[in-house]
Motif scaffolding. Structure first.
Motif, PDB file in Angstrom:
ATOM      1  N   UNK A 296      69.560  36.339  -7.175  1.00 28.48           N
ATOM      2  CA  UNK A 296      70.801  36.713  -6.475  1.00 28.48           C
ATOM      3  C   UNK A 296      72.026  35.939  -6.947  1.00 28.48           C
ATOM      4  N   UNK A 297      71.866  34.640  -7.279  1.00 34.55           N
ATOM      5  CA  UNK A 297      73.049  33.857  -7.667  1.00 34.55           C
ATOM      6  C   UNK A 297      73.529  34.262  -9.058  1.00 34.55           C
ATOM      7  N   UNK A 298      72.621  34.727  -9.901  1.00 32.91           N
ATOM      8  CA  UNK A 298      73.047  35.235 -11.211  1.00 32.91           C
ATOM      9  C   UNK A 298      74.012  36.408 -11.050  1.00 32.91           C
ATOM     10  N   UNK A 299      73.660  37.321 -10.142  1.00 30.56           N
ATOM     11  CA  UNK A 299      74.523  38.486  -9.897  1.00 30.56           C
ATOM     12  C   UNK A 299      75.856  38.043  -9.312  1.00 30.56           C
ATOM     13  N   UNK A 300      75.809  37.074  -8.391  1.00 30.20           N
ATOM     14  CA  UNK A 300      77.031  36.588  -7.753  1.00 30.20           C
ATOM     15  C   UNK A 300      77.959  35.925  -8.770  1.00 30.20           C
TER      16      UNK A 300
ATOM     17  N   UNK B 231      68.394  46.205   6.806  1.00 34.22           N
ATOM     18  CA  UNK B 231      68.434  44.750   6.785  1.00 34.22           C
ATOM     19  C   UNK B 231      68.816  44.310   5.379  1.00 34.22           C
ATOM     20  N   UNK B 232      69.835  43.458   5.284  1.00 32.20           N
ATOM     21  CA  UNK B 232      70.311  43.071   3.964  1.00 32.20           C
ATOM     22  C   UNK B 232      69.244  42.284   3.213  1.00 32.20           C
ATOM     23  N   UNK B 233      69.234  42.474   1.895  1.00 32.93           N
ATOM     24  CA  UNK B 233      68.270  41.787   1.058  1.00 32.93           C
ATOM     25  C   UNK B 233      68.845  40.495   0.483  1.00 32.93           C
ATOM     26  N   UNK B 234      68.059  39.785  -0.350  1.00 29.25           N
ATOM     27  CA  UNK B 234      68.491  38.498  -0.908  1.00 29.25           C
ATOM     28  C   UNK B 234      69.792  38.564  -1.692  1.00 29.25           C
ATOM     29  N   UNK B 235      70.051  39.695  -2.380  1.00 29.01           N
ATOM     30  CA  UNK B 235      71.269  39.796  -3.181  1.00 29.01           C
ATOM     31  C   UNK B 235      72.535  39.655  -2.346  1.00 29.01           C
ATOM     32  N   UNK B 236      72.481  40.107  -1.095  1.00 25.23           N
ATOM     33  CA  UNK B 236      73.633  39.987  -0.198  1.00 25.23           C
ATOM     34  C   UNK B 236      73.515  38.723   0.651  1.00 25.23           C
ATOM     35  N   UNK B 237      72.298  38.408   1.068  1.00 21.68           N
ATOM     36  CA  UNK B 237      72.097  37.242   1.946  1.00 21.68           C
ATOM     37  C   UNK B 237      72.502  35.934   1.281  1.00 21.68           C
ATOM     38  N   UNK B 238      72.569  35.923  -0.045  1.00 19.03           N
ATOM     39  CA  UNK B 238      73.011  34.717  -0.755  1.00 19.03           C
ATOM     40  C   UNK B 238      74.390  34.285  -0.273  1.00 19.03           C
ATOM     41  N   UNK B 239      75.236  35.250   0.137  1.00 20.83           N
ATOM     42  CA  UNK B 239      76.573  34.914   0.649  1.00 20.83           C
ATOM     43  C   UNK B 239      76.481  34.161   1.962  1.00 20.83           C
ATOM     44  N   UNK B 240      75.604  34.613   2.863  1.00 21.15           N
ATOM     45  CA  UNK B 240      75.432  33.907   4.137  1.00 21.15           C
ATOM     46  C   UNK B 240      74.964  32.473   3.910  1.00 21.15           C
ATOM     47  N   UNK B 241      74.015  32.297   2.999  1.00 20.87           N
ATOM     48  CA  UNK B 241      73.518  30.961   2.689  1.00 20.87           C
ATOM     49  C   UNK B 241      74.622  30.078   2.112  1.00 20.87           C
ATOM     50  N   UNK B 242      75.460  30.673   1.268  1.00 17.60           N
ATOM     51  CA  UNK B 242      76.584  29.938   0.672  1.00 17.60           C
ATOM     52  C   UNK B 242      77.593  29.505   1.719  1.00 17.60           C
ATOM     53  N   UNK B 243      77.916  30.420   2.631  1.00 18.71           N
ATOM     54  CA  UNK B 243      78.899  30.110   3.673  1.00 18.71           C
ATOM     55  C   UNK B 243      78.375  29.011   4.602  1.00 18.71           C
TER      56      UNK B 243
ATOM     57  N   UNK C 121      73.005  25.271  -5.391  1.00 15.46           N
ATOM     58  CA  UNK C 121      71.768  25.569  -6.110  1.00 15.46           C
ATOM     59  C   UNK C 121      70.783  24.410  -6.001  1.00 15.46           C
ATOM     60  N   UNK C 122      71.288  23.183  -6.171  1.00 17.21           N
ATOM     61  CA  UNK C 122      70.437  21.993  -6.074  1.00 17.21           C
ATOM     62  C   UNK C 122      69.831  21.878  -4.682  1.00 17.21           C
ATOM     63  N   UNK C 123      70.667  22.108  -3.653  1.00 15.65           N
ATOM     64  CA  UNK C 123      70.199  22.000  -2.263  1.00 15.65           C
ATOM     65  C   UNK C 123      69.018  22.942  -2.005  1.00 15.65           C
ATOM     66  N   UNK C 124      69.142  24.187  -2.444  1.00  9.69           N
ATOM     67  CA  UNK C 124      68.101  25.159  -2.128  1.00  9.69           C
ATOM     68  C   UNK C 124      66.901  25.053  -3.066  1.00  9.69           C
ATOM     69  N   UNK C 125      67.094  24.476  -4.237  1.00  8.87           N
ATOM     70  CA  UNK C 125      65.942  24.231  -5.110  1.00  8.87           C
ATOM     71  C   UNK C 125      65.032  23.186  -4.470  1.00  8.87           C
ATOM     72  N   UNK C 126      65.633  22.235  -3.748  1.00  9.42           N
ATOM     73  CA  UNK C 126      64.853  21.220  -3.038  1.00  9.42           C
ATOM     74  C   UNK C 126      64.168  21.819  -1.812  1.00  9.42           C
ATOM     75  N   UNK C 127      64.825  22.808  -1.172  1.00  7.70           N
ATOM     76  CA  UNK C 127      64.289  23.378   0.068  1.00  7.70           C
ATOM     77  C   UNK C 127      63.098  24.282  -0.193  1.00  7.70           C
TER      78      UNK C 127
END
Length: 713
Positions: free
Chosen positions: A213-217, A257-269, A193-199
């Motif tokens: 998206x991270x709230x749902x995750x 095309x997947x939306x942010x709710x699913x793409x959060x997993x790709x970003x996490x990985x 979360x910190x990393x992407x808040x900076x980005x």
């Protein structure tokens, strides 16, 4: 000066008390609005019952901030931000709370029940389920308590405030809670979360792509007791989102095309991968923005910023594909889009062979041929796989190239008529003045010049030229890796010039059609297609069959070639206009040729002088013959210098022993591969005592070795 010091001392003394009477506040602009007897009790707060000095400090800090920053002359402000505090203090008297910064969700939920219990009139929510001021106050104080935390301090708590501008909101907007997660995954998610808040510098973008998206995750991980990021299954998570009515895809189109709710997993990985594997090429995800790839190899309108190897479960397969893709990125001049396509094709196979790719080639070929992919796709997959295996064999990463040139699936190429119907064009021109300027200009550029969409979208503000011969538009072809000039009508020149002057900075070369997210980049092709389709849909543009028209951009390239041919313009001029390297490529774009062949075929007469009426089968044979005639001289490893008019070559598969054969260093890799295949054929020939094959292939081998040596290989 002395008077100011006295006021400051009085202020300091006032806010140290545990019983705060706002009617006695040293700040005159505050005190005056609470002196009315009706409001004295409402604005008197007894903090003596709270067990924690930290909690007292937080509530006092909130009151001091509100009375200083907000207008207390407003009765509404007093009702919203001041009076409800007394109920919250009473509630905290019953709880062993040390700091509001770390209160649980259960405590927050039970506050509403407490209000109802003590008989507060607006303790209940209204018919629209909107919370009252008395209910919202717990969030207002909570948000204020979080506002002053440093990043280091924030990390120790389970609730983080992201939207620090709207500090007095009475809800959880801009807040993320990590409460309820296991410690291991909690720390991973916090660091992510910190990393992407900076980005993400824009808060709305950050909220849409990360916060919501991270709230749902987090809810998902709590519900299914998941304690490691790598244990999250994307397919299962999609089902979870759909079951809870959350968005999975960005659109309902066929190409989902997947939306942010699913793409959060790709970003996490990706985040986890970078943490575990410090060496770039050992990672499952490659961030291509970190590589120094030449600009000429990048298609900015459909830029993909990463490559994933995560789906390949066999580690040997994964490593082999990584070695090959790294080679393509570092040692070739292939465009990034071509490399991504090869990666996509080969990965389809690598994913399925979970026990490794080093198998009998018959097994690989049969697998590809029995897949649901069409013949053309099967050929592409097999060809890309063959190229990769040959490279891996040459570099000593595998012991056998496995696939050979003879294994390739050759698709039956058939000319497809893609010319855009005049019926459609007329409709579009009737509504062009009703669509946005940028979309209209892009469409007209494609229509008038036949350039590819990537070329139209990447024109720069210095793209226009005019001379005695006419007006020209300069575009860059990523496919051909060169600048090219197209003639345009004077009217289009004026329109583009006017648009540039209105939308681009003077004396500053920049993209004319800018990305909405990043003005330094060109508009994305997906955005253009989406918006132009929406315009066509809104204006009810139909095809000649009555169906909704979806733009086929390449069809306008065919249309231009066909129209020029209809006006008896030389194919060589058309070749220049379409910026093709070969005349054969140009002929493929002229859709009228097949019809002309059929018409001219009807002019043949038999030996009795009667006109021949061709049947469908004879037409097919003639067309098939003429199609081959155009490409007769092209060879995979060079060219055949035998003139077409001299007829068909009588020495099939003997090019390397033929005087008409010619090649150059461009074909060196193919010649090397052919040498390996020749050795393979010779081995089989020796085993079976095939005398003729041995004689021919020994000569082929000798010539290949000689050619490779002379070409520098």
């Amino acid at each position: 000066m002395i008077e100011k010091k006295i006021i400051n001392l009085e202020n300091e003394r006032f806010w140290k008390q545990d019983i705060l009477k706002m009617s006695e506040c040293p700040q005159n602009n505050v005190r005056v609005y609470f002196c009315d007897p009706r409001y004295i009790e409402l604005s008197t707060f007894d903090l003596q019952g709270l067990i924690s000095e930290e909690l007292k400090k937080e509530i006092k800090g909130y009151l001091k901030s509100v009375t200083t920053e907000l207008d207390m002359s407003s009765k509404n402000n007093r009702r919203k931000y001041i009076y409800p505090i007394r109920h919250l203090i009473e509630y905290f008297n019953y709880k062993d709370i040390l700091t509001i910064k770390n209160i649980s969700g259960e405590v927050i939920k039970k506050y509403e029940d407490f209000l109802i219990k003590i008989g507060v009139e607006d303790g209940y929510r209204d018919k629209t389920n909107r919370a009252s001021n008395n209910q919202k106050i717990i969030w207002r104080v909570f948000r204020f308590a979080l506002i002053s935390l440093s990043e280091k301090e924030q990390f120790t708590y389970d609730r983080w405030l992201i939207d620090k501008q709207n500090v007095y909101l009475g809800n959880d907007s801009g807040i993320v809670s990590f409460a309820g997660l296991s410690e291991s995954i909690k720390n991973d998610l916090k660091n992510f979360f910190v990393r992407f808040e900076e980005r993400y510098t824009q808060k709305n973008t950050f909220k849409a792509r990360i916060l919501y998206p991270i709230r749902l995750l987090i809810d998902y991980c709590i519900d299914y007791e998941i304690n490691e990021i790598n244990k999250i299954n994307m397919d299962h998570y999609k089902i979870y989102l759909e079951r809870n009515g959350r968005e999975v895809y960005l659109s309902k189109s066929d190409r989902k095309k997947i939306g942010p709710n699913v793409n959060i997993l790709n970003l996490l990985w990706v985040f986890q991968d970078e943490k575990i594997n410090p060496f770039f090429y050992d990672r499952d995800f490659w961030d291509l923005t970190k590589l120094k790839i030449e600009e000429s190899r990048i298609n900015l309108i459909s830029l993909k910023e990463s490559i994933s190897f995560r789906d390949i479960t066999n580690e040997k397969n994964k490593k082999l594909l990584q070695i090959y893709i790294r080679h393509l990125l570092e040692n070739t001049s292939l465009t990034l889009s071509t490399i991504l396509k090869k990666h996509y094709m080969v990965k389809r196979i690598m994913v399925n062979f979970k026990n490794g790719i080093e198998l009998p080639r018959e097994e690989i070929i049969n697998f590809i041929k029995t897949t649901e992919y069409g013949e053309k796709m099967q050929g592409s997959i097999l060809n890309d796989l063959k190229d990769m295996l040959f490279y891996l064999y040459e570099t000593g990463n595998i012991n056998d190239p496995i696939l050979y040139q003879t294994d390739l699936i050759k698709a039956n190429r058939k000319h497809v008529n893609r010319t855009v119907d005049e019926y459609v064009v007329n409709q579009i021109f009737n509504i062009l003045d009703k669509i946005p300027d940028d979309l209209r200009l892009i469409y007209l550029i494609i229509y008038c010049t036949g350039v590819r969409v990537s070329e139209a979208l990447t024109i720069k503000s210095d793209a226009l030229f005019i001379n005695s011969k006419g007006c020209l538009l300069k575009t860059y072809s990523t496919k051909m890796k060169k600048w090219q000039f197209s003639a345009i009508p004077i009217e289009l020149y004026v329109m583009i010039d006017s648009y540039i002057k209105e939308n681009c900075y003077e004396n500053n070369v920049e993209y004319v059609f800018k990305s909405k997210r990043n003005p330094d980049l060109p508009m994305k092709s997906g955005y253009f297609r989406e918006k132009i389709h929406k315009q066509f849909e809104d204006h009810e543009i139909k095809s000649s069959t009555g169906e909704r028209y979806r733009i086929d951009i390449h069809g306008y390239r065919h249309r231009l070639g066909t129209e020029m041919h209809e006006h008896r313009i030389s194919p060589f001029i058309i070749q220049k206009a379409l910026h093709h390297e070969s005349i054969e490529m140009t002929i493929a774009y002229i859709d009228i040729i097949e019809n002309e062949i059929k018409e001219s075929y009807k002019d043949f007469y038999d030996k009795n002088g009667d006109k021949i009426v061709p049947d469908p089968e004879s037409e097919r044979i003639v067309l098939n013959y003429l199609d081959k005639a155009f490409n007769m001289q092209a060879l995979p490893n060079g060219i055949c210098t035998l003139p077409v008019k001299l007829g068909k070559c009588e020495h099939a598969n003997a090019c390397l022993t033929c005087n008409y054969f010619g090649t150059n260093e461009k074909y060196l890799d193919i010649l090397r591969q052919q040498l390996i295949e020749t050795d393979h054929i010779l081995d089989e020939s020796y085993k079976n005592d095939w005398v003729m094959q041995i004689a021919t292939n020994e000569e082929v081998k000798k010539n290949l070795e000689n050619l490779i040596a002379k070409l520098g290989g």
